[in-house]
Scaffold this active site. Structure first.
Site: not given
Ligand code: BGC
Length: 822
Positions: A486
């Site tokens: 993200d």
């Molecule tokens: C989120 C995931 C994401 C990951 C890496 C997590 O906090 O829930 O959806 O892929 O972070 O950014």
């Protein structure tokens, strides 16, 4: 140096036993399995909610408070001048004995002081909307004890977000009713709400309080509430301000005598036309009925036995016996338990997630599914339909949805281009486990709009198409707002600290930045999709056979093209690139100054086995060992970013070694581990796995690691961090499902498939013989594996004494014995 220990595993009872209340961080557990949920720390802190931690919060909690973990269900015991709590907090009176046992959906906290033992069992009974707190007081001294007991809960005004900010309204709305030993919380019940909560005890009370300031005193704290300190309840009736619920009970115990009190925190919904029994008086019929179901020790013990039986069943589906306690306890107990909790809570409520920020993630929930589909397939099925219902007609989807409404979350919107692929991942796992192909015929809407329904299979198809229709200049998938990471925001370009990297409208039109992580994910799920089409063709008749075969061929072509694109433009010589930025520049390349290599693309492209024949997979895995691995696991990227990069976004905003900037993001370690197992490198796979297996690091890191030693956390500080090895964001993480998927299917090698169970372990050379008892659909297999020092490669299998061709044991109902020689 001897490490200080705060607790230990008790495998026989499936508990973690905490023996010192002052853990390095609150060590929590989760109660509830369907509608009513609670979080509980080892000192009884935490809160409860109905279905949705944001919109239907029942009790109040203050995150990140001073002191830490403030607010919860507290019992105050006043014995002469001494006031204490069984969970040590909030009074912190030194106890003669303290123990907290976190078990499967229950927690038992026991304290002893001056000859009195107070033990509280907390759990949410199956199918009931309440939390039971069974308090047992026992006089272990030789004198009669006269105790004053006060209970305490603080109500949340339902919406956990506005509860913390809208004080101009909140301080005037609070309303309660008191009836016998029950305190009702009915704020806003008069208007749009049709629900209330209550706190009851199954004994006569000698007083109560419902107004917080009256009970605590404006200049006192939870640690020394005035009413308790003086041993005098005020019988206060809350109007506005902060409503609470506190019972006051005088208890006399002869030497050796013990008494149970059943406290019940309940939640009730009434029909609109049955809200009141008299003007302004709430209709308590349902509350009375619920109370009557749990008003004796016997009834409560029965409900508790039912809960334990549920867990016996859930944990009986996959059971391993390796002789290695540390592995067995994670596989048989804690990893599966964490998967279930993660399924229930997604990423909404933990000590790191406030319960107000996030709903259920589209990708998160699909991944979580592989962690529990074997235990509760019907709920997995429903989850898949719910998730798919938030998709858009072009295959894109909302990144999150709210569990209460099941609607896509407009605050965050869509555009995370890996999201659609995960629907294939989740659905395929469901069908392989259950054999239920009928789910593909379910009619599922777009964006929850009635009238837009198409089959779930159509949703899968457009999910795949979404990737194919969104390719960039190198014919690799466009990343959109972000992919799994993200925080890799290649179209955001933000200089404004008040902008969210995830939700701010992309500045660029998003037609250039490409992701190798999505490329690998597409190949893995594309192959799954092709295999699914073939499985459908083999079960179809007439024209449908050709339809599925043609669809399989179409997707195979797209998969082949993606493989070719990765080989051509996604390889950096020693590892797979991570991405191309908006300007077409490489990310995760030796050419970069920092973050030359990233874990996500190594994981997915090795899982996809892209270029294995050319040695790419082996080189990539070696590079992970060389550049990413450290004492505590594999970091996400290396070297860490030392400065903010406008073109990359949030990833570079974190200090070195934390979170997405070179933290050990446990979630993605298993991807590389699976890559290792597919490549047959059992020793390496195991070495990586053991580094992030909680039971393996439990003793070593009780203080360094800080967070709960019985579950995985999302992130462990990486080698570039100020304090490598420190864990954060425990409990709710995709790590749970990935650890489970990795160990159950790829290391121990028991893999559900459409027509049976595929057996293909990948083990360290030192592995001994082991047995897996696996319930699968209507069958039960007892599978014994003889590794004979091999890391990979099944030589022969017998099913009930008869040889089996290949590695799939064909499914048939009933009990079977399987012997596997490697
Ligand atoms: C989120 C995931 C994401 C990951 C890496 C997590 O906090 O829930 O959806 O892929 O972070 O950014």
């Amino acid at each position: 140096m001897e490490q200080k220990r705060y607790g230990h595993f008790d495998d026989q009872h499936r508990e973690y036993v905490i023996t010192d209340p002052q853990t390095p961080w609150p060590w929590i557990n989760y109660l509830g399995n369907e509608d009513f949920f609670s979080l509980i720390s080892n000192t009884a802190g935490g809160y409860s909610f109905y279905k949705d931690a944001k919109f239907r919060r029942i009790t109040r909690y203050r995150y990140n408070n001073v002191p830490m973990d403030n607010g919860g269900r507290y019992f105050y015991i006043k014995d002469g001048e001494t006031v204490w709590n069984p969970g040590w907090k909030p009074c912190k009176t030194p106890l003669d004995f303290y123990e907290c046992r976190h078990g499967m959906s229950y927690t038992r906290i026991t304290g002893k002081k001056n000859g009195v033992e107070a033990s509280v069992l907390f759990f949410v009974p199956l199918k009931k909307w309440c939390e039971v707190q069974k308090l047992t007081l026992k006089n272990e001294s030789s004198e009669t004890k006269s105790l004053k007991l006060f209970s305490f809960e603080e109500w949340c005004l339902w919406n956990a977000a506005t509860d913390m900010e809208n004080f101009q309204r909140n301080f005037s709305t609070g309303e309660v009713e008191i009836e016998g030993s029950t305190i009702y919380h009915k704020t806003e019940y008069r208007e749009r709400r049709n629900h209330y909560a209550f706190y009851h005890v199954n004994a006569p009370i000698q007083g109560f309080d419902t107004d917080r300031e009256t009970f605590v005193g404006l200049y006192n704290a939870f640690a020394d509430p005035q009413a308790v300190m003086e041993g005098k309840p005020r019988n206060s009736h809350a109007h506005g301000w902060s409503p609470i619920a506190s019972h006051y009970i005088e208890v006399t115990l002869k030497p050796g005598e013990s008494k149970d009190f059943v406290f019940l925190l309940g939640y009730i919904e009434n029909e609109q036309d049955e809200k009141f029994e008299a003007p302004q008086v709430i209709n308590k019929k349902k509350a009375h009925a619920l109370i009557a179901e749990l008003d004796t020790t016997e009834k409560v013990d029965k409900a508790f036995a039912e809960l334990c039986a549920l867990w016996d069943n859930l944990l009986n589906i996959y059971k391993v016996k390796t002789g290695n306690d540390k592995l067995d306890r994670m596989v048989n107990i804690w990893n599966q338990y964490q998967c279930m909790v993660t399924f229930n809570f997604s990423r909404s409520a933990s000590f790191f997630e406030s319960g107000v920020g996030r709903g259920m993630g589209f990708r998160d929930s699909n991944q979580d599914l592989v962690g529990f589909v074997h235990q509760i397939p019907p709920r997995a099925r429903q989850r898949i339909i719910d998730i798919a219902s938030t998709q858009f007609p072009d295959g894109g989807c909302y990144h999150q949805y709210q569990p209460l409404t099941k609607r896509g979350n407009n605050d965050i919107g869509g555009g995370f281009n890996d999201d659609p692929c995960w629907l294939i991942f989740g659905t395929v796992a469901y069908i392989k486990e259950t054999g239920d192909f009928s789910i593909l015929d379910e009619m599922v809407p777009f964006d929850n709009q009635p009238g837009t329904e198409v089959t779930l299979f159509e949703h899968l198809k457009i999910s795949m198409n979404h990737v194919i229709e969104n390719l960039g200049p190198h014919l690799l998938p466009l990343i959109g707002r972000a992919d799994w990471n993200d925080c890799l925001n290649l179209n955001c370009f933000s200089w404004d600290p008040n902008e969210s990297f995830q939700t701010t409208e992309n500045v660029s039109e998003g037609t250039k930045a490409e992701s190798l992580m999505i490329a690998g994910l597409f190949v893995v799920t594309g192959k799954d999709y092709v295999a699914l089409c073939h499985a459908l063709a083999s079960r179809a008749c007439g024209d449908a056979i050709a339809t599925y075969t043609t669809e399989a061929a179409r997707m195979q072509k797209a998969v082949d093209a993606m493989i070719a694109a990765v080989k051509k433009d996604g390889w950096d010589g020693e590892w797979y690139l991570r991405a191309y930025d908006f300007y077409g520049r490489k990310i995760g390349s030796n050419e970069n100054d920092e973050a030359k290599i990233f874990i996500e693309s190594q994981g997915w492209c090795t899982m996809a086995e892209i270029g294995a024949e050319d040695g790419m997979v082996a080189k990539s895995l070696d590079s992970c060992k060389k550049y990413l691995e450290c004492e505590h696991g594999m970091v996400l990227n290396n070297p860490a970013f030392s400065k903010y990069i406008y073109e990359y976004g949030e990833i570079s905003s974190y200090p070195e070694g934390y979170k997405e900037n070179a933290g050990i993001f446990c979630h993605n370690n298993p991807w590389v581990i699976i890559g290792e197992t597919l490549a047959g490198r059992g020793n390496d796979a195991w070495a990586h796995y053991a580094k992030i297996l909680p039971s393996y690091v439990e003793e070593k890191y009780q203080t360094l690691h800080k967070v709960e030693p019985y579950v995985n956390c999302q992130m462990v500080a990486g080698k570039d961090a100020f304090k490598p090895g420190e864990g954060k964001n425990s409990w709710l993480t995709g790590t749970a499902a990935w650890m489970w998927y990795t160990v159950s299917e790829f290391i121990l090698g028991i893999k559900p498939d459409y027509d049976g169970i595929r057996i293909d372990p990948c083990l360290p050379e030192t592995a001994n013989d082991y047995t897996v008892n696996r319930k699968f659909r209507e069958a039960e297999y007892e599978i014994t594996i003889h590794p004979n020092g091999a890391q990979k490669g099944v030589k022969s299998i017998t099913l009930d004494g008869k040889p089996v061709e290949g590695t799939v044991i064909p499914y048939s109902a009933g009990k079977h014995v399987v012997e596997v020689t490697m």
